[in-house]
Design a protein around this motif. Structure first.
Motif, PDB file in Angstrom:
ATOM      1  N   GLY A  10      -6.061  16.606   6.714  1.00 45.51           N
ATOM      2  CA  GLY A  10      -4.729  16.955   7.191  1.00 45.51           C
ATOM      3  C   GLY A  10      -3.820  15.786   7.507  1.00 45.51           C
ATOM      4  N   ALA A  11      -4.253  14.540   7.276  1.00 46.41           N
ATOM      5  CA  ALA A  11      -3.443  13.359   7.577  1.00 46.41           C
ATOM      6  C   ALA A  11      -2.938  12.748   6.275  1.00 46.41           C
ATOM      7  CB  ALA A  11      -4.257  12.341   8.375  1.00 46.41           C
ATOM      8  N   MET A  12      -1.621  12.694   6.109  1.00 43.54           N
ATOM      9  CA  MET A  12      -1.039  12.142   4.876  1.00 43.54           C
ATOM     10  C   MET A  12      -1.310  10.653   4.757  1.00 43.54           C
ATOM     11  SD  MET A  12       0.657  13.408   2.313  1.00 43.54           S
ATOM     12  CE  MET A  12       0.192  12.371   0.939  1.00 43.54           C
ATOM     13  N   ARG A  13      -1.268   9.940   5.864  1.00 41.65           N
ATOM     14  CA  ARG A  13      -1.531   8.504   5.807  1.00 41.65           C
ATOM     15  C   ARG A  13      -2.948   8.226   5.331  1.00 41.65           C
ATOM     16  NH1 ARG A  13       0.045   7.006  10.783  1.00 41.65           N
ATOM     17  NH2 ARG A  13      -2.028   7.312  11.710  1.00 41.65           N
ATOM     18  N   ASP A  14      -3.930   9.006   5.837  1.00 42.30           N
ATOM     19  CA  ASP A  14      -5.311   8.836   5.386  1.00 42.30           C
ATOM     20  C   ASP A  14      -5.445   9.169   3.910  1.00 42.30           C
ATOM     21  OD1 ASP A  14      -5.677   8.296   8.001  1.00 42.30           O
ATOM     22  OD2 ASP A  14      -7.062   9.941   8.424  1.00 42.30           O
ATOM     23  N   ALA A  15      -4.731  10.198   3.456  1.00 43.42           N
ATOM     24  CA  ALA A  15      -4.804  10.583   2.050  1.00 43.42           C
ATOM     25  C   ALA A  15      -4.285   9.465   1.144  1.00 43.42           C
ATOM     26  CB  ALA A  15      -4.011  11.863   1.814  1.00 43.42           C
ATOM     27  N   LEU A  16      -3.207   8.799   1.559  1.00 44.00           N
ATOM     28  CA  LEU A  16      -2.656   7.712   0.746  1.00 44.00           C
ATOM     29  C   LEU A  16      -3.595   6.506   0.725  1.00 44.00           C
ATOM     30  CD1 LEU A  16       1.107   7.909   1.816  1.00 44.00           C
ATOM     31  CD2 LEU A  16       0.063   8.715  -0.303  1.00 44.00           C
ATOM     32  N   SER A  17      -4.241   6.239   1.846  1.00 41.74           N
ATOM     33  CA  SER A  17      -5.203   5.123   1.882  1.00 41.74           C
ATOM     34  C   SER A  17      -6.392   5.403   0.965  1.00 41.74           C
ATOM     35  CB  SER A  17      -5.673   4.892   3.316  1.00 41.74           C
ATOM     36  OG  SER A  17      -4.590   4.549   4.160  1.00 41.74           O
ATOM     37  N   ILE A  18      -6.905   6.645   1.008  1.00 39.75           N
ATOM     38  CA  ILE A  18      -8.019   7.014   0.139  1.00 39.75           C
ATOM     39  C   ILE A  18      -7.587   6.990  -1.318  1.00 39.75           C
ATOM     40  CG2 ILE A  18      -9.646   8.853  -0.427  1.00 39.75           C
ATOM     41  CD1 ILE A  18      -9.480   9.742   2.494  1.00 39.75           C
ATOM     42  N   PHE A  19      -6.361   7.436  -1.569  1.00 40.07           N
ATOM     43  CA  PHE A  19      -5.832   7.426  -2.943  1.00 40.07           C
ATOM     44  C   PHE A  19      -5.802   6.012  -3.501  1.00 40.07           C
ATOM     45  CE2 PHE A  19      -2.170   6.976  -5.795  1.00 40.07           C
ATOM     46  CZ  PHE A  19      -2.450   7.934  -6.747  1.00 40.07           C
ATOM     47  N   LEU A  50       0.449  13.638  -3.668  1.00 39.65           N
ATOM     48  CA  LEU A  50      -0.356  12.678  -4.439  1.00 39.65           C
ATOM     49  C   LEU A  50      -0.027  12.735  -5.920  1.00 39.65           C
ATOM     50  CD1 LEU A  50      -3.867  13.006  -2.724  1.00 39.65           C
ATOM     51  CD2 LEU A  50      -2.131  11.249  -2.368  1.00 39.65           C
ATOM     52  N   LYS A  51       0.246  13.936  -6.446  1.00 47.11           N
ATOM     53  CA  LYS A  51       0.666  14.051  -7.846  1.00 47.11           C
ATOM     54  C   LYS A  51       1.976  13.303  -8.088  1.00 47.11           C
ATOM     55  CE  LYS A  51      -1.475  18.518  -8.973  1.00 47.11           C
ATOM     56  NZ  LYS A  51      -1.202  19.950  -9.313  1.00 47.11           N
ATOM     57  N   TYR A  52       2.897  13.429  -7.145  1.00 50.67           N
ATOM     58  CA  TYR A  52       4.188  12.742  -7.264  1.00 50.67           C
ATOM     59  C   TYR A  52       3.996  11.225  -7.257  1.00 50.67           C
ATOM     60  CZ  TYR A  52       8.571  10.730  -5.541  1.00 50.67           C
ATOM     61  OH  TYR A  52       9.687   9.934  -5.373  1.00 50.67           O
ATOM     62  N   ILE A  53       3.169  10.737  -6.337  1.00 43.77           N
ATOM     63  CA  ILE A  53       2.934   9.296  -6.247  1.00 43.77           C
ATOM     64  C   ILE A  53       2.198   8.795  -7.479  1.00 43.77           C
ATOM     65  CG2 ILE A  53       1.706   7.514  -4.943  1.00 43.77           C
ATOM     66  CD1 ILE A  53       2.240   9.155  -2.427  1.00 43.77           C
ATOM     67  N   ALA A  54       1.214   9.546  -7.971  1.00 42.68           N
ATOM     68  CA  ALA A  54       0.482   9.136  -9.176  1.00 42.68           C
ATOM     69  C   ALA A  54       1.416   9.035 -10.373  1.00 42.68           C
ATOM     70  CB  ALA A  54      -0.650  10.127  -9.454  1.00 42.68           C
ATOM     71  N   VAL A  75       0.836  -1.190   0.000  1.00 44.54           N
ATOM     72  CA  VAL A  75       0.000   0.000   0.000  1.00 44.54           C
ATOM     73  C   VAL A  75       0.879   1.251   0.000  1.00 44.54           C
ATOM     74  CG1 VAL A  75      -1.921  -1.149   1.147  1.00 44.54           C
ATOM     75  CG2 VAL A  75      -0.159  -0.023   2.510  1.00 44.54           C
ATOM     76  N   SER A  76       0.337   2.322  -0.533  1.00 45.97           N
ATOM     77  CA  SER A  76       1.123   3.551  -0.684  1.00 45.97           C
ATOM     78  C   SER A  76       1.551   4.123   0.656  1.00 45.97           C
ATOM     79  CB  SER A  76       0.297   4.596  -1.448  1.00 45.97           C
ATOM     80  OG  SER A  76      -0.014   4.137  -2.738  1.00 45.97           O
ATOM     81  N   ALA A  77       0.739   3.939   1.699  1.00 46.88           N
ATOM     82  CA  ALA A  77       1.099   4.484   3.004  1.00 46.88           C
ATOM     83  C   ALA A  77       2.382   3.866   3.545  1.00 46.88           C
ATOM     84  CB  ALA A  77      -0.044   4.256   3.989  1.00 46.88           C
ATOM     85  N   ARG A  78       2.666   2.603   3.170  1.00 46.65           N
ATOM     86  CA  ARG A  78       3.923   1.969   3.575  1.00 46.65           C
ATOM     87  C   ARG A  78       5.021   2.163   2.541  1.00 46.65           C
ATOM     88  NH1 ARG A  78       3.066  -4.136   4.798  1.00 46.65           N
ATOM     89  NH2 ARG A  78       5.317  -3.874   5.159  1.00 46.65           N
ATOM     90  N   LYS A  79       4.646   2.082   1.281  1.00 52.38           N
ATOM     91  CA  LYS A  79       5.648   2.184   0.218  1.00 52.38           C
ATOM     92  C   LYS A  79       6.291   3.563   0.167  1.00 52.38           C
ATOM     93  CE  LYS A  79       6.176   1.298  -4.749  1.00 52.38           C
ATOM     94  NZ  LYS A  79       5.477   0.862  -5.975  1.00 52.38           N
TER      95      LYS A  79
END
Length: 599
Positions: free
Chosen positions: A214-223, A189-193, A6-10
């Motif tokens: 405001g939580a980056m981990r939540d944003a990556l999970s939603i992404f 998110l643009k960078y990860i995409a 998952v992106s939050a770990r990667k």
């Protein structure tokens, strides 16, 4: 097949540079490492998913790096860095205080503190969710935390700093992590995409960032969730549908309905939102937030308070210019009132619809005649009908006021002459002899299309006055100047003329009018109960003052006094009756004679 991560770990940060949205904090930590001024205990606190534990790991890795880079980062090549990256380093110990919160767990930790590092300079103990430790565990940890061995550094992480004992806080250097802003989340998110080969619309990423709060981990999970459902092509429409988010477009359509005072359109939009399954309380809170954002966008100095992407912020700024600031204040107050009353309302749909109707009417022009087909007659028509009825009851027209139909040489009488020569009909019906004169509001603010709310219903009187000017041009308004002393004398005269009405006169004695401008006065009462007493006689009081002062522009604004501060309260019906008994000896005697009591 490569195992999916998952992106939050990667994309978890491994260097200070890769930490998102905490630049000032990471700069401070790097400066401390470069200068060698390291404390023995740190406390990282802040909301979830903002990088507290990640920064603790990066900090522990960097201070043990044998060959740090010039910019203060770990080299990732020395033996200490390699051991950390392979998760076999004995110098870094992580403890989850949520599941290891007893005194015995802290004692085991204290035993490990005595062991010196095998590689590098420090042993770092990272205690996550430290606020979960019991009070006994905190007390057992105090001495070691205050005077640990020179080779030990403690890093405590928590989301609830207020739950930590002050004695623990005083022994740590405290670093407050802030919520990550929406632009920073969108950029990450643009960078990860781009790295993952996923196409994503900026508007869709902005929705994800707002949802993450405001939580980056939540944003990556939603992404990851949206990317999986949209097969690698993240669009705004698919994001809204997948996350069940209430789109800004609904609120912008509502704002347009408010601007045009279109009650029907506002109610239809609300029905459309309910049909999509959105909760009404969620909707009204979202509307309040939307109006707040538009208020912030209406002033250039507060644009920095818009926590959203650039494109969305530009739309808010463009739409915000269409409304007066007073509209935002009143609309937010109505939304807040709806939110407070929603949970106790028996008909929740009705209270939301009523709020929308009230907001629609905020920008309604007071001079516009009603367009509905109801049975209420227009003020102009009422005025004209009353004038015709008066002429029919009068036996003859006064020669002083009659104007020959074919004469063009007779000059028009002055306002004073017209008023002095007005005949008094002795046959007029006493039920309609008392007719309040229409007035205009005193000194309306410039560039304001908002109605002023006063005790004498000035907005409605303004509508009647405009109609009177059109249909009854011969009626003159009294505009005599008067002093503040004359106003107080008229006020007290009304009190003296109603000696038996103890409640109203006691309220009026305690609320002496204060002059605001030439014709506007303000009175302050103690509570809402007294406001209701004044309102029951508002028309009679204002008309009495106008007649005594010979000025039809007199107006009164009523407010609840703020002098009492926190002691101010609303009166119940029982308290109002008890106050009447205490203030009025006649009422008290009657209660005693009849043996009455309050249920």
């Amino acid at each position: 097949m490569e195992q999916y991560i998952v992106s939050a770990r990667k994309y978890r940060p491994t260097t200070f540079k890769s930490v998102v949205g905490q630049q000032s904090l990471t700069h401070t930590l790097k400066s401390a490492i470069d200068s060698g001024h390291l404390a023995h205990a740190y406390l990282f606190c802040g909301p979830r998913g903002v990088g507290k534990t990640s920064c603790a790991r990066i900090f522990a890795k960097t201070i043990n790096c044998l060959h740090p880079t010039a910019d203060g980062e770990a080299c990732n090549q020395c033996e200490s860095c390699v051991a950390f990256n392979q998760q076999r380093s004995l110098n870094i110990v992580e403890l989850d205080a949520a599941s290891n919160n007893s005194v015995d767990d802290i004692r085991n930790l204290i035993e490990q503190v005595r062991i010196p590092p095998q590689i590098g300079r420090y042993r770092v103990f990272i205690i996550d969710e430290v606020h979960m430790l019991s009070a006994a565990a905190f007390n057992a940890f105090l001495k070691t935390l205050e005077e640990p061995p020179s080779h030990v550094i403690f890093i405590l992480a928590t989301t609830e700093k207020h739950k930590i004992l002050p004695t623990i806080l005083s022994r740590c250097q405290i670093y407050d992590f802030t919520r990550i802003t929406i632009p920073d989340i969108v950029e990450q998110l643009k960078y990860i995409a781009g790295n993952e080969g996923i196409t994503a619309e900026p508007a869709a990423l902005n929705v994800i960032a707002q949802k993450a709060d405001g939580a980056m981990r939540d944003a990556l999970s939603i992404f990851d969730q949206v990317a999986a459902s949209s097969a690698g092509n993240i669009t705004y429409a698919s994001t809204i549908e997948n996350l069940n988010v209430l789109d800004h477009d609904y609120y912008f359509r509502l704002m347009e309905a408010f601007r045009t005072c279109n009650v029907t359109e506002a109610l239809l939009i609300y029905k459309e939102i309910r049909d999509k399954g959105f909760d009404s309380l969620f909707f009204i809170n979202g509307l309040a937030q939307h109006i707040r954002d538009m208020m912030v966008a209406s002033t250039p100095q507060t644009h920095k308070l818009l926590d959203m992407g650039t494109d969305v912020a530009a739309r808010f700024i463009s739409e915000a210019a269409k409304f007066h600031p007073k509209f935002y204040y009143m609309a937010m107050d109505l939304c807040n009132t709806c939110d407070l009353n929603y949970r106790t309302a028996s008909n929740k749909q009705f209270i939301v619809e009523l709020t929308l109707i009230k907001i629609c009417r905020l920008l309604e022009q007071p001079s516009n005649p009603p367009t509905s087909g109801g049975g209420q007659p227009k003020p102009a028509q009422t005025q004209q009908t009353t004038a015709q009825a008066t002429q029919q009851r009068s036996p003859a027209a006064s020669p002083a006021t009659a104007t020959p139909r074919h004469s063009n040489t007779t000059p028009a009488p002055t306002a004073a002459a017209t008023q002095a020569q007005q005949p008094i009909s002795t046959t007029a019906d006493p039920k309609v002899a008392y007719t309040p004169r229409p007035t205009k509001p005193a000194s309306p603010p410039a560039h304001s299309n908002m109605p002023r709310i006063m005790i004498n219903n000035t907005a409605q009187t303004q509508q009647t006055a405009n109609s009177t000017e059109t249909h009854a041009p011969t009626q003159q308004r009294r505009l005599s100047a008067f002093t503040h002393e004359q106003m107080l004398a008229a006020w007290n005269e009304y009190i003296e003329k109603h000696p038996t009405e103890k409640v109203i006169i006691n309220t009026m004695r305690a609320a002496q009018p204060t002059r605001i401008n030439d014709t506007l006065y303000e009175i302050q009462v103690e509570n809402v109960g007294q406001v209701e007493f004044i309102k029951t006689r508002q028309t009679e009081i204002v008309e009495f003052l106008r007649q005594r002062l010979d000025n039809d522009m007199v107006a009164i604004d009523i407010k609840v006094s703020e002098v009492q501060g926190t002691n101010k309260k609303f009166w119940t019906s029982r308290e109002i009756i008890e106050d009447m008994v205490q203030r009025n000896p006649q009422v008290r005697n009657m209660v005693q004679k009849l043996g009455l009591s309050l249920a």
